[in-house]
Design a protein around this motif. Structure first.
Motif, short mmCIF file in Angstrom:
data_model
loop_
_atom_site.label_atom_id
_atom_site.label_comp_id
_atom_site.label_asym_id
_atom_site.label_seq_id
_atom_site.Cartn_x
_atom_site.Cartn_y
_atom_site.Cartn_z
N TYR A 143 -7.84 -13.24 0.81
CA TYR A 143 -7.52 -13.42 -0.60
C TYR A 143 -6.66 -14.67 -0.74
O TYR A 143 -5.79 -14.92 0.08
CB TYR A 143 -6.71 -12.22 -1.13
N TYR B 203 -4.01 -16.62 -3.43
CA TYR B 203 -3.17 -16.51 -4.62
C TYR B 203 -2.47 -17.85 -4.85
O TYR B 203 -2.16 -18.57 -3.89
CB TYR B 203 -2.09 -15.43 -4.44
N TYR C 57 -8.54 -3.16 0.24
CA TYR C 57 -7.55 -2.54 -0.63
C TYR C 57 -6.29 -3.39 -0.66
O TYR C 57 -5.88 -3.95 0.35
CB TYR C 57 -7.19 -1.13 -0.15
N ALA C 58 -5.66 -3.45 -1.83
CA ALA C 58 -4.47 -4.28 -1.99
C ALA C 58 -3.33 -3.80 -1.10
O ALA C 58 -2.49 -4.59 -0.71
CB ALA C 58 -4.02 -4.27 -3.45
N GLN D 232 -2.78 -5.71 2.36
CA GLN D 232 -2.76 -7.17 2.42
C GLN D 232 -1.48 -7.69 3.07
O GLN D 232 -0.38 -7.26 2.74
CB GLN D 232 -2.89 -7.77 1.01
N SER E 202 -1.68 -2.65 -8.67
CA SER E 202 -3.13 -2.78 -8.47
C SER E 202 -3.78 -1.42 -8.70
O SER E 202 -3.10 -0.41 -8.85
CB SER E 202 -3.46 -3.29 -7.06
N ARG F 212 -6.27 1.28 -7.01
CA ARG F 212 -6.94 1.60 -5.75
C ARG F 212 -8.35 2.09 -6.00
O ARG F 212 -9.21 1.98 -5.16
CB ARG F 212 -6.16 2.64 -4.96
N ASN G 55 -9.96 -3.07 -6.73
CA ASN G 55 -8.92 -2.40 -5.97
C ASN G 55 -8.22 -3.31 -4.96
O ASN G 55 -7.31 -2.89 -4.28
CB ASN G 55 -9.50 -1.18 -5.25
N TYR G 56 -8.64 -4.56 -4.89
CA TYR G 56 -8.04 -5.48 -3.95
C TYR G 56 -7.08 -6.45 -4.66
O TYR G 56 -6.38 -7.22 -4.03
CB TYR G 56 -9.15 -6.30 -3.27
N LYS G 57 -7.08 -6.44 -5.98
CA LYS G 57 -6.41 -7.49 -6.74
C LYS G 57 -4.99 -7.06 -7.09
O LYS G 57 -4.78 -6.08 -7.80
CB LYS G 57 -7.19 -7.79 -8.00
N LEU G 58 -4.00 -7.80 -6.61
CA LEU G 58 -2.60 -7.55 -6.95
C LEU G 58 -2.22 -8.37 -8.18
O LEU G 58 -2.51 -9.56 -8.24
CB LEU G 58 -1.69 -7.93 -5.78
#
Lengths: 114, 115
Positions: free
Chosen positions: A33, A35, A99-100, A103, B93, B95, B100-103
């Motif tokens: 990812y 940012y 999944y966040a 990370q 975020s 889940r 579900n991966y995006k903060l």
């Protein structure tokens, strides 16, 4: 186990030049990812990639920005024809799953456009 | 549209004090709320996180309080030390669901703990 690595750590470009930022994920992580952190702002999601696939690029500016995560080698964030507004810290994160909460962030590349 | 609002922007406390940083969110689909700590020149590091099925989580000197009805959560640092001086970011975020991966991050709070 080395963490997420990013290079260069600092990058200076003149307006109109290209910037290439590299990210090597943690060993065993296949999700990457990117940012962007503008001065005095929080991090903003740009793009999510898996090996050879862009999954979500909804946070990427439509022009001049591109990202890739090839089968071999690091993930690359490429900014063409940079402008002063591109000056920011660019952080890469990686995870073993989509999944966040898994990370891990790298130290970032600080891009300065003169 | 800023989906996660963080306050205060900066905070100064004395050693041993209990700084409190607050965040409010808008999207009721958020179900994961982490806090990150960032030192100058470094990337954010996960400090502690909470899910909406609990109202409080404690790890060492760090505590998250969560108020689902108010859509707010806060970070408390007990017995703060000068080494805690850093920028703290709240985030959120989903889940479940398609992103579900995006903060989504707040703007950050610069904490200074004086000796």
């Amino acid at each position: 186990n080395a963490g997420v690595m990013q290079n260069p750590r600092h990058l200076v470009r003149r307006r109109g030049q290209e910037a290439r930022l590299r990210c090597s994920p943690m060993k065993g992580h296949s999700h990457v990812y990117w940012y962007r952190q503008l001065p005095e702002e929080g991090l903003k999601f740009m793009v999510y990639l898996q090996k050879e696939n862009i999954i979500d690029e909804s946070g990427m500016p439509k022009e001049r920005f591109s990202a890739e995560f090839p089968k071999e080698g690091p993930s690359i964030l490429r900014i063409q024809q940079v402008v002063r507004g591109d000056s920011a810290a660019y952080f890469c994160a990686s995870s073993p799953r989509e999944y966040a909460d898994t990370q891990y962030f790298g130290p970032g590349t600080r891009l300065t456009v003169l | 549209q800023q989906q996660v609002k963080q306050s205060p922007q900066s905070l100064i406390v004395q050693k041993g004090g209990i700084p409190i940083i607050n965040c409010a969110y808008e999207n009721t689909a958020f179900d994961y709320f982490p806090w990150y700590q960032q030192f100058p020149g470094k990337g954010p590091a996960l400090l502690i996180a909470i899910r909406p099925d609990v109202s409080e989580k404690k790890e060492g000197r760090f505590t998250i309080s969560f108020n689902k009805s108010a859509k707010q959560f806060s970070l408390h640092i007990m017995d703060s030390q000068p080494g805690d001086s850093a920028t703290y970011f709240c985030a959120a975020s989903m889940r479940s669901g398609g992103s579900n991966y995006k903060l989504t991050f707040g703007k950050g709070t610069l904490l200074t703990v004086n000796p």
